[in-house]
Motif scaffolding. Structure first.
Motif, PDB file in Angstrom:
ATOM      1  N   TRP A 176       6.802   6.299   2.805  1.00  0.00           N
ATOM      2  CA  TRP A 176       6.154   5.129   2.217  1.00  0.00           C
ATOM      3  C   TRP A 176       6.874   3.826   2.596  1.00  0.00           C
ATOM      4  N   PRO A 177       8.214   3.783   2.618  1.00  0.00           N
ATOM      5  CA  PRO A 177       8.871   2.541   3.027  1.00  0.00           C
ATOM      6  C   PRO A 177       8.481   2.080   4.429  1.00  0.00           C
ATOM      7  N   ASP A 178       7.981   2.988   5.272  1.00  0.00           N
ATOM      8  CA  ASP A 178       7.560   2.600   6.616  1.00  0.00           C
ATOM      9  C   ASP A 178       6.292   1.753   6.597  1.00  0.00           C
ATOM     10  N   ILE A 179       5.515   1.848   5.537  1.00  0.00           N
ATOM     11  CA  ILE A 179       4.231   1.121   5.498  1.00  0.00           C
ATOM     12  C   ILE A 179       4.104   0.197   4.290  1.00  0.00           C
ATOM     13  N   SER A 180       5.023   0.262   3.343  1.00  0.00           N
ATOM     14  CA  SER A 180       4.863  -0.513   2.107  1.00  0.00           C
ATOM     15  C   SER A 180       4.840  -2.019   2.346  1.00  0.00           C
ATOM     16  N   ASP A 181       5.660  -2.504   3.269  1.00  0.00           N
ATOM     17  CA  ASP A 181       5.672  -3.943   3.535  1.00  0.00           C
ATOM     18  C   ASP A 181       4.333  -4.418   4.081  1.00  0.00           C
ATOM     19  N   ARG A 182       3.676  -3.569   4.865  1.00  0.00           N
ATOM     20  CA  ARG A 182       2.373  -3.947   5.416  1.00  0.00           C
ATOM     21  C   ARG A 182       1.320  -4.023   4.321  1.00  0.00           C
ATOM     22  N   VAL A 183       1.439  -3.144   3.335  1.00  0.00           N
ATOM     23  CA  VAL A 183       0.494  -3.163   2.219  1.00  0.00           C
ATOM     24  C   VAL A 183       0.762  -4.355   1.306  1.00  0.00           C
ATOM     25  N   LEU A 184       2.017  -4.528   0.922  1.00  0.00           N
ATOM     26  CA  LEU A 184       2.356  -5.615   0.012  1.00  0.00           C
ATOM     27  C   LEU A 184       2.173  -6.991   0.640  1.00  0.00           C
ATOM     28  N   GLY A 185       2.188  -7.050   1.969  1.00  0.00           N
ATOM     29  CA  GLY A 185       2.046  -8.341   2.633  1.00  0.00           C
ATOM     30  C   GLY A 185       0.612  -8.804   2.802  1.00  0.00           C
ATOM     31  N   ALA A 186      -0.359  -7.963   2.497  1.00  0.00           N
ATOM     32  CA  ALA A 186      -1.765  -8.306   2.709  1.00  0.00           C
ATOM     33  C   ALA A 186      -2.341  -9.062   1.519  1.00  0.00           C
ATOM     34  N   ASP A 187      -3.299  -9.923   1.799  1.00  0.00           N
ATOM     35  CA  ASP A 187      -4.024 -10.626   0.740  1.00  0.00           C
ATOM     36  C   ASP A 187      -5.107  -9.735   0.131  1.00  0.00           C
ATOM     37  N   ILE A 188      -5.633  -8.795   0.930  1.00  0.00           N
ATOM     38  CA  ILE A 188      -6.719  -7.919   0.508  1.00  0.00           C
ATOM     39  C   ILE A 188      -6.316  -6.478   0.786  1.00  0.00           C
ATOM     40  N   ILE A 189      -6.461  -5.621  -0.215  1.00  0.00           N
ATOM     41  CA  ILE A 189      -6.174  -4.194  -0.057  1.00  0.00           C
ATOM     42  C   ILE A 189      -7.447  -3.413  -0.345  1.00  0.00           C
ATOM     43  N   VAL A 190      -7.909  -2.646   0.639  1.00  0.00           N
ATOM     44  CA  VAL A 190      -9.107  -1.822   0.473  1.00  0.00           C
ATOM     45  C   VAL A 190      -8.692  -0.364   0.662  1.00  0.00           C
ATOM     46  N   LEU A 191      -8.959   0.446  -0.339  1.00  0.00           N
ATOM     47  CA  LEU A 191      -8.664   1.878  -0.257  1.00  0.00           C
ATOM     48  C   LEU A 191      -9.949   2.640  -0.001  1.00  0.00           C
ATOM     49  N   GLY A 192      -9.965   3.407   1.078  1.00  0.00           N
ATOM     50  CA  GLY A 192     -11.104   4.262   1.386  1.00  0.00           C
ATOM     51  C   GLY A 192     -10.760   5.710   1.113  1.00  0.00           C
ATOM     52  N   THR A 193     -11.669   6.420   0.439  1.00  0.00           N
ATOM     53  CA  THR A 193     -11.397   7.820   0.110  1.00  0.00           C
ATOM     54  C   THR A 193     -12.662   8.660   0.167  1.00  0.00           C
ATOM     55  N   PRO A 194     -12.554   9.901   0.612  1.00  0.00           N
ATOM     56  CA  PRO A 194     -13.661  10.839   0.460  1.00  0.00           C
ATOM     57  C   PRO A 194     -13.685  11.387  -0.962  1.00  0.00           C
ATOM     58  N   ILE A 195     -14.788  12.025  -1.320  1.00  0.00           N
ATOM     59  CA  ILE A 195     -14.918  12.679  -2.617  1.00  0.00           C
ATOM     60  C   ILE A 195     -14.680  14.173  -2.445  1.00  0.00           C
ATOM     61  N   TRP A 196     -13.789  14.714  -3.264  1.00  0.00           N
ATOM     62  CA  TRP A 196     -13.572  16.154  -3.314  1.00  0.00           C
ATOM     63  C   TRP A 196     -13.612  16.591  -4.767  1.00  0.00           C
ATOM     64  N   LEU A 197     -14.475  17.557  -5.075  1.00  0.00           N
ATOM     65  CA  LEU A 197     -14.631  18.045  -6.452  1.00  0.00           C
ATOM     66  C   LEU A 197     -14.908  16.898  -7.415  1.00  0.00           C
ATOM     67  N   GLY A 198     -15.702  15.942  -6.950  1.00  0.00           N
ATOM     68  CA  GLY A 198     -16.117  14.842  -7.800  1.00  0.00           C
ATOM     69  C   GLY A 198     -15.084  13.762  -8.014  1.00  0.00           C
ATOM     70  N   ASP A 199     -13.986  13.803  -7.272  1.00  0.00           N
ATOM     71  CA  ASP A 199     -12.916  12.828  -7.506  1.00  0.00           C
ATOM     72  C   ASP A 199     -12.355  12.345  -6.171  1.00  0.00           C
ATOM     73  N   MET A 200     -11.452  11.386  -6.245  1.00  0.00           N
ATOM     74  CA  MET A 200     -10.809  10.855  -5.049  1.00  0.00           C
ATOM     75  C   MET A 200      -9.927  11.933  -4.423  1.00  0.00           C
ATOM     76  N   SER A 201      -9.543  11.723  -3.170  1.00  0.00           N
ATOM     77  CA  SER A 201      -8.678  12.693  -2.495  1.00  0.00           C
ATOM     78  C   SER A 201      -7.268  12.637  -3.063  1.00  0.00           C
ATOM     79  N   SER A 202      -6.504  13.681  -2.812  1.00  0.00           N
ATOM     80  CA  SER A 202      -5.115  13.711  -3.272  1.00  0.00           C
ATOM     81  C   SER A 202      -4.299  12.594  -2.626  1.00  0.00           C
ATOM     82  N   LEU A 203      -4.622  12.242  -1.385  1.00  0.00           N
ATOM     83  CA  LEU A 203      -3.901  11.156  -0.719  1.00  0.00           C
ATOM     84  C   LEU A 203      -4.239   9.802  -1.334  1.00  0.00           C
ATOM     85  N   ALA A 204      -5.479   9.641  -1.795  1.00  0.00           N
ATOM     86  CA  ALA A 204      -5.844   8.395  -2.478  1.00  0.00           C
ATOM     87  C   ALA A 204      -5.044   8.260  -3.769  1.00  0.00           C
TER      88      ALA A 204
END
Length: 256
Positions: A85-113
């Motif tokens: 996570w430290p390899d990508i956290s600065d890129r996430v925290l540095g953005a003005d807009i964060i969009v999370l995309g996830t597939p649906i599994w068993l009616g819910d978000m993915s484990s990675l989401a």
């Protein structure tokens, strides 16, 4: 990614300037990073809209990284042998807009989401230069794909989590494609009759994707233009120091 005629027209006719904004589009597909992803295909539409407005866009495929369980910024400091996570956290925290995309599994978000949301939460004790929680002044949205029920359920959980940690959620901040309930084609698959790609001509999906993308741009631009959310009544240090806004300070009370 080709936009629909209506999307292309809206993008071309927009006379607002969003060129000072940055966005990160995060894909929580469970597929290996090298495999095509239906979630990526719908995120491509958001990417194309943002790029048409000269927004700096970065894409992150979570399955490319090993994220250790836990809610600290670097779980290697808390007993795990790995945490990328430290390899990508600065890129996430540095953005003005964060969009999370996830597939649906068993009616819910993915484990990675879910892991991504937990990683955002890991920064919940950090503050910005005004003393507010670190995600104040940033906006969040979500993209959901699948071929079973659960779109609104997943969006509700994702957007609540984003709001809870400090991201600002605009109106119509989610979009998605679920097709017909049960096994079947996913967004971007070829139609059986060879007439095109599944979902590309779906008015509901394309309209909501456009609304979400532009509402994220509008709100991010408004917040950035005024320097974020005013630091009044929402500064952590005032409470940590016992200075409850509007409350008398016990240290200065007189006996009796």
């Amino acid at each position: 990614m080709m936009l629909s005629q209506t999307q292309d027209r809206i993008c071309r006719e927009c006379d607002l300037d969003f060129s000072n904004l940055s966005a990160v589009l995060v894909n929580a597909s469970l597929k290996p990073a090298g495999e095509p992803s239906h979630t990526d295909t719908l995120l491509d539409v958001v990417d194309a809209i943002f790029c048409s407005q000269k927004v700096e866009v970065e894409r992150i495929r979570l399955s490319k990284y090993r994220l250790a369980p836990g809610v600290y910024p670097d779980m290697r400091e808390h007993g795990w042998a790995y945490d990328e996570w430290p390899d990508i956290s600065d890129r996430v925290l540095g953005a003005d807009i964060i969009v999370l995309g996830t597939p649906i599994w068993l009616g819910d978000m993915s484990s990675l989401a879910r892991a991504f949301i937990e990683k955002l939460y890991a920064h919940s004790s950090q503050t910005n230069d005004k003393g507010q929680y670190v995600f104040y002044g940033k906006v969040g949205g979500c993209v959901v794909t699948g071929n079973e029920d659960g779109l609104k359920h997943v969006a509700a959980g994702t957007l609540y989590a984003m709001s809870h940690i400090g991201l600002t959620v605009p109106p119509q901040a989610d979009c998605g494609w679920i097709g017909e309930a049960g096994p079947g084609p996913s967004y971007g698959d070829e139609k059986e009759d060879g007439s095109g790609r599944v979902g590309f001509d779906n008015l509901f999906t394309q309209r909501n994707t456009t609304f979400m993308s532009f509402n994220l741009l509008h709100l991010a631009s408004m917040l950035k233009g005024q320097g974020g959310i005013p630091a009044v009544g929402n500064v952590r240090s005032e409470w940590d120091a016992g200075e409850k806004p509007g409350w008398p300070n016990p240290e200065h009370r007189k006996d009796g």
